[in-house]
Write a protein that holds these residues in place. Structure first.
Motif, PDB file in Angstrom:
ATOM      1  N   ASP A 257       3.362   5.643   9.030  1.00 19.39           N
ATOM      2  CA  ASP A 257       1.950   5.606   8.662  1.00 19.39           C
ATOM      3  C   ASP A 257       1.472   6.987   8.236  1.00 19.39           C
ATOM      4  O   ASP A 257       2.038   8.016   8.603  1.00 19.39           O
TER       5      ASP A 257
ATOM      6  N   CYS B 279      -4.780   5.715   5.984  1.00 20.68           N
ATOM      7  CA  CYS B 279      -4.357   5.263   4.660  1.00 20.68           C
ATOM      8  C   CYS B 279      -3.641   3.914   4.797  1.00 20.68           C
ATOM      9  O   CYS B 279      -2.569   3.844   5.412  1.00 20.68           O
ATOM     10  N   SER B 280      -4.233   2.873   4.251  1.00 17.78           N
ATOM     11  CA  SER B 280      -3.669   1.522   4.345  1.00 17.78           C
ATOM     12  C   SER B 280      -3.007   1.154   3.023  1.00 17.78           C
ATOM     13  O   SER B 280      -3.510   1.483   1.938  1.00 17.78           O
ATOM     14  N   TYR B 281      -1.889   0.417   3.143  1.00 23.01           N
ATOM     15  CA  TYR B 281      -1.130   0.011   1.955  1.00 23.01           C
ATOM     16  C   TYR B 281      -0.851  -1.481   2.031  1.00 23.01           C
ATOM     17  O   TYR B 281      -0.760  -2.076   3.129  1.00 23.01           O
ATOM     18  N   SER B 282      -0.673  -2.072   0.881  1.00 25.55           N
ATOM     19  CA  SER B 282      -0.324  -3.489   0.826  1.00 25.55           C
ATOM     20  C   SER B 282       1.140  -3.677   1.202  1.00 25.55           C
ATOM     21  O   SER B 282       1.932  -2.724   1.204  1.00 25.55           O
ATOM     22  N   LYS B 283       1.498  -4.895   1.524  1.00 23.60           N
ATOM     23  CA  LYS B 283       2.878  -5.184   1.910  1.00 23.60           C
ATOM     24  C   LYS B 283       3.860  -4.986   0.755  1.00 23.60           C
ATOM     25  O   LYS B 283       5.053  -4.816   0.974  1.00 23.60           O
ATOM     26  N   LEU B 284       3.380  -5.003  -0.458  1.00 27.10           N
ATOM     27  CA  LEU B 284       4.244  -4.856  -1.631  1.00 27.10           C
ATOM     28  C   LEU B 284       4.399  -3.393  -2.063  1.00 27.10           C
ATOM     29  O   LEU B 284       5.165  -3.099  -2.986  1.00 27.10           O
ATOM     30  N   ALA B 285       3.664  -2.514  -1.410  1.00 28.61           N
ATOM     31  CA  ALA B 285       3.728  -1.103  -1.809  1.00 28.61           C
ATOM     32  C   ALA B 285       5.079  -0.505  -1.447  1.00 28.61           C
ATOM     33  O   ALA B 285       5.709  -0.866  -0.437  1.00 28.61           O
TER      34      ALA B 285
ATOM     35  N   LYS C  72      -9.802   7.495  -2.483  1.00 29.09           N
ATOM     36  CA  LYS C  72      -8.747   6.493  -2.610  1.00 29.09           C
ATOM     37  C   LYS C  72      -7.532   6.902  -1.776  1.00 29.09           C
ATOM     38  O   LYS C  72      -7.442   8.014  -1.277  1.00 29.09           O
ATOM     39  N   THR C  73      -6.592   5.980  -1.657  1.00 28.00           N
ATOM     40  CA  THR C  73      -5.396   6.200  -0.851  1.00 28.00           C
ATOM     41  C   THR C  73      -4.336   6.933  -1.673  1.00 28.00           C
ATOM     42  O   THR C  73      -4.106   6.579  -2.841  1.00 28.00           O
TER      43      THR C  73
ATOM     44  N   THR D  89      -0.686   7.928  -3.158  1.00 30.40           N
ATOM     45  CA  THR D  89       0.395   7.044  -3.598  1.00 30.40           C
ATOM     46  C   THR D  89       1.747   7.702  -3.361  1.00 30.40           C
ATOM     47  O   THR D  89       1.882   8.924  -3.412  1.00 30.40           O
TER      48      THR D  89
END
Length: 855
Positions: A294, A308-314, A372-373, A375
């Motif tokens: 994380d 910072c949150s991310y999608s499962k596809l990231a 924003k998060t 990358t």
């Protein structure tokens, strides 16, 4: 008398290091005095405090280096009590902080004996050594701050909460210091700078290791870490700030909830007004170990956490700890490489398997400014990259992320781990996204000589032009050095580590040697008989650590090589020692292994290990590196020799522009550290039994040496038989102690508290506690004598005389039991020692489990 008692009370409350400033302590005396008495009292108080401070510093430094005038036996005694001195230092340090109300800054010295019999105080590095601390540069003052860390001696793990400050350039004029260095037997060193200990009043962060520390706006920020001892294991998630202007600590309470969970082994860095935290490791008694991937951001400007949150596809880096994390200065990109974690094996009944990562990732931070998060971007491995390893050290310099050392662990059958430690230096070019191996360059004088020798031919002129072109921009890597694929690294495996670090001191003061099995095809043992080991020393080349030539050997190093040969010449072949002992049974075997091959230590005249000068640092994990300008400093780290853990405290520097040689600033205390985890039945060790309580005998040493001549079947049988004998001997010893204690208790009625002195009870205290009992005994004795007409009624004793008779009875009983009680104390200590050894085995297993994260 009243004034003297008050002075003693006040001096006890005051920290020993405070000499002049007493204004922040409350005076215990309220009685009015005239000015003369007040000044006299103040002078006496300061003199007493001065004396205590000098005594404390003398004790601290004697624990570090001992006395130069001590003989071999006293040196062994000092080494045996080394950990006791460390514990006393820690207790004194804690007591010093109780009444502290303003910061104290004290310089670290060591005390050495002079030829005249006095003490000479010189600057020194911190003691005891420690690992898994943080080493942080303050760019405004160019000072380096050290916080936390741990020291493991095989039995207990000591965790530190000290904050230390190092100025590598500072100097203090000291009388006769240069002469002492020239005349001493220690390795000559560079200017070591000045270390200072900063003792701040409460609140302060608790002791910890494997945490993170960053610098921002004249302050240090410490997050997380762990507290791991035999009795406690705890992870932190607190955030602390150290203000460099006031030298005060304060705990940060962010405005919003959340933030990273408890962890250690994570990494952090500062980008603009943000602290970026990634990864880490967590373990609890009732929970399986967990690793994190994380990403959290702490905003210094508004005192808040950003998750910072991310999608499962990231696309994200897998969970890990102990990785490399660096920021490309002047850009918005940070880089992650390597690391360690464990994943669950899906097979039923299988244990989690460790993974050492070799991947690299880029973290683009620019989106943070827009709310924003950030990358992630995975990078392909290019260039000459390091082999698979963990526990590396990382620091950024210009556009490069420098990586040093590390270890490669390979798990074999029965979960046995074979480790290879490294001492090489790599650079990840964050601009070109390529890896480079940074070998030492040839010195400038050698390049000029080579140009002069080759200038008469065309090939030499072309070579000269290439050399000049490289000299014009030495901090950049020449295109001719670019290679692709995994770099070839010559690491130190267990055999090489044991051969070079062949001796240490155990808990009982014995010198213990690593038992090294000779190769079947090696006829070296034949050559050792009847001659010295000079030839062996000449055949073994010192490990350069890098492929490039490091230049001519200096006179200093030649002198050390000569000393090593002289030390080797006293070694006699093992077979000759055993044959001599069989002819003369009274002669003890003094096993001294060949030291010609060792590049780390040698034996002095007393057979004790001492340091040997080296050209490069030892291989290691978890070292700390810092870059100041174009100079990189390397300090500390951990090295494992089988089950033995060595905490390094040597310090080195290298000019990254020239990159011609390493400079040793402080050679450290590795060669004289005490390892209490050596078991008497460990087949890897040979003990000299020169301490106060060794269980190994000369006959057992002799048996071990003859065992090498037996065939494999006989070896296995002899090993099992010896283990059985030792186990039975231990049982008999414990049984004998218990029977003797029981016999003494029954024989002398020691269970009667009125007739038996307690532990550390003198005669006066014993009688004061049992006076009524002994007066009754005296009364009964007199009554019996009257009944037998031994005395008449006219001789009836007064009350005072009755007490005197009771005291006489108590004294007779005390004197009768004094030697018995001393013997019982010895037996009790032996029992306690056995229990502590059992406890140390459990603690060692727990410590080994906590090291799985490789920090």
């Amino acid at each position: 008398i009243t004034e003297t008692l008050q002075i003693q009370i006040i001096s006890t409350l005051e920290p020993p290091s405070i000499i002049k400033d007493k204004s922040h302590y409350k005076m215990a005396k309220s009685k009015k005095k005239d000015s003369a008495k007040k000044y006299a009292l103040q002078a006496r108080k300061e003199a007493k405090s001065d004396k205590k401070a000098q005594k404390r510093m003398r004790k601290e430094q004697e624990a570090q280096n001992g006395s130069d005038n001590d003989d071999g036996e006293s040196n062994r005694t000092n080494t045996q009590n080394d950990m006791d001195d460390i514990e006393n230092l820690l207790k004194a340090y804690q007591k010093q902080n109780l009444e502290l109300s303003s910061p104290i800054i004290e310089t670290i010295y060591q005390s050495t004996a002079t030829e005249a019999g006095g003490d000479n105080e010189t600057l020194a590095f911190p003691y005891p050594p420690r690992g898994n601390f943080t080493f942080t540069l303050c760019p405004t003052s160019n000072e380096i701050y050290l916080f936390g860390g741990e020291y493991y001696n095989g039995v207990e793990n000591v965790i530190f909460d000290e904050l230390l400050c190092w100025n590598p350039d500072a100097k203090i004029q000291q009388e006769n210091h240069d002469d002492d260095v020239k005349n001493s037997d220690t390795i000559p060193q560079q200017n070591i700078g000045i270390w200072k200990r900063i003792i701040s009043p409460q609140p302060r962060p608790p002791a910890r290791c494997s945490h993170s520390t960053v610098y921002y706006n004249n302050a240090l920020y410490v997050f997380g870490g762990e507290f791991a001892t035999a009795d406690n294991y705890h992870h932190y998630k607190d955030l602390w700030k150290f203000d460099m202007k006031t030298n005060q600590w304060s705990e940060i309470k962010p405005r919003n909830r959340g933030g990273p969970s408890s962890r250690s082994g994570h990494r952090s860095l500062v980008w603009r007004h943000y602290m970026i935290i990634f990864g880490g490791f967590f373990e609890a008694v009732r929970e399986a170990p967990r690793w994190f991937n994380d990403l959290y951001v702490y905003d210094f400007s508004n005192n808040s956490w950003i998750e910072c949150s991310y999608s499962k596809l990231a696309s994200l880096p897998p969970e890990r700890s102990a990785f490399n994390f660096g920021l490309f200065t002047g850009t918005d990109v940070a880089y992650v490489s390597g690391g360690f974690s464990k994943i669950k094996n899906p097979a039923p009944g299988s244990k989690a398997e460790g993974i050492v990562y070799t991947d690299s990732w880029a973290l683009h931070l620019k989106n943070l400014e827009q709310g924003k998060t950030p990358t992630w971007e995975r990078l392909s491995r290019k260039g000459e990259y390091p082999s698979q390893r963990s526990g590396t050290s990382c620091v950024t310099w210009k556009n490069k992320m420098l990586v040093f050392g590390g270890v490669q662990d390979e798990e074999t059958d029965n979960h046995k781990v074979c480790s290879v430690f490294y001492d090489d230096l790599f650079a990840f070019d964050m601009d070109r996204k390529r890896w480079f191996k940074l070998s030492l360059k040839k010195k400038g004088g050698e390049r000029r000589r080579r140009r002069k020798n080759n200038v008469d031919n065309e090939e030499g002129e072309e070579l000269e032009e290439l050399e000049i072109q490289r000299d014009d921009d030495e901090d950049d890597i020449d295109d001719q050095e670019i290679q692709d694929g995994e770099a070839i690294s010559n690491g130190w495996d267990l055999d090489k580590l044991r051969e070079n670090m062949f001796a240490f001191i155990d808990a009982e003061g014995n010198i213990v040697y690593e038992k090294i099995e000779p190769d079947e095809n090696d006829e070296e043992d034949k050559n050792l008989s009847g001659q010295n080991l000079d030839s062996v020393h000449e055949e073994s080349e010192p490990d350069a650590g890098y492929e490039a030539d490091v230049g001519d050997t200096s006179e200093q190093n030649q002198g050390n090589m000569k000393d090593t040969k002289e030390s080797s010449s006293v070694s006699v072949s093992i077979s000759d020692q055993i044959l001599a002992s069989t002819k003369d049974p009274t002669r003890a075997i003094s096993f001294v292994p060949p030291v010609g091959k060792s590049e780390v230590m040698r034996l002095n005249r007393e057979g004790e290990p001492e340091a040997v000068s080296r050209n490069i640092p030892l291989p290691r994990i978890s070292a700390q590196v810092v870059v100041r300008g174009n100079t990189m400093f390397l300090y500390g780290g951990i090295l494992e020799v089988g089950d033995r853990e060595v905490t390094l405290d040597d310090c080195w520097s290298i000019d990254l522009h020239k990159r011609e040689e390493w400079t040793c600033i402080w050679n450290g205390s590795m060669y004289k550290q005490v390892w209490k985890g050596a078991e008497s039945d460990n087949e890897s060790y040979i003990s000299t039994d020169r301490g106060t309580g060794g269980m190994e005998s000369d006959d057992e040493d002799e048996f071990e040496e003859f065992e090498d001549e037996l065939d494999e079947a006989a070896k296995a049988e002899a090993k099992a038989a010896r283990k059985a004998v030792r186990k039975e001997a231990k049982k008999e010893k414990i049984k004998g102690i218990r029977e003797e204690i029981k016999e003494l208790n029954e024989k002398l009625s020691l269970d009667n508290v009125h007739r038996t002195p307690q532990a550390e009870e003198d005669l006066a205290t014993f009688y004061a506690r049992t006076a009524t009992f002994w007066e009754q005994q005296a009364s009964e004795m007199i009554a019996n004598e009257m009944a037998t007409n031994s005395i008449t009624n006219n001789d009836e004793l007064s009350r005072k005389e009755m007490k005197r008779e009771g005291f006489n009875l108590a004294r007779e009983r005390y004197e009768e039991l004094k030697p018995v009680l001393d013997r019982l104390n010895e037996l009790g200590s032996a029992q306690q020692e056995t229990e502590e050894k059992k406890k140390s085995k459990k603690a060692s297993k727990k410590k080994k489990s906590s090291k799985d994260s490789r920090r």
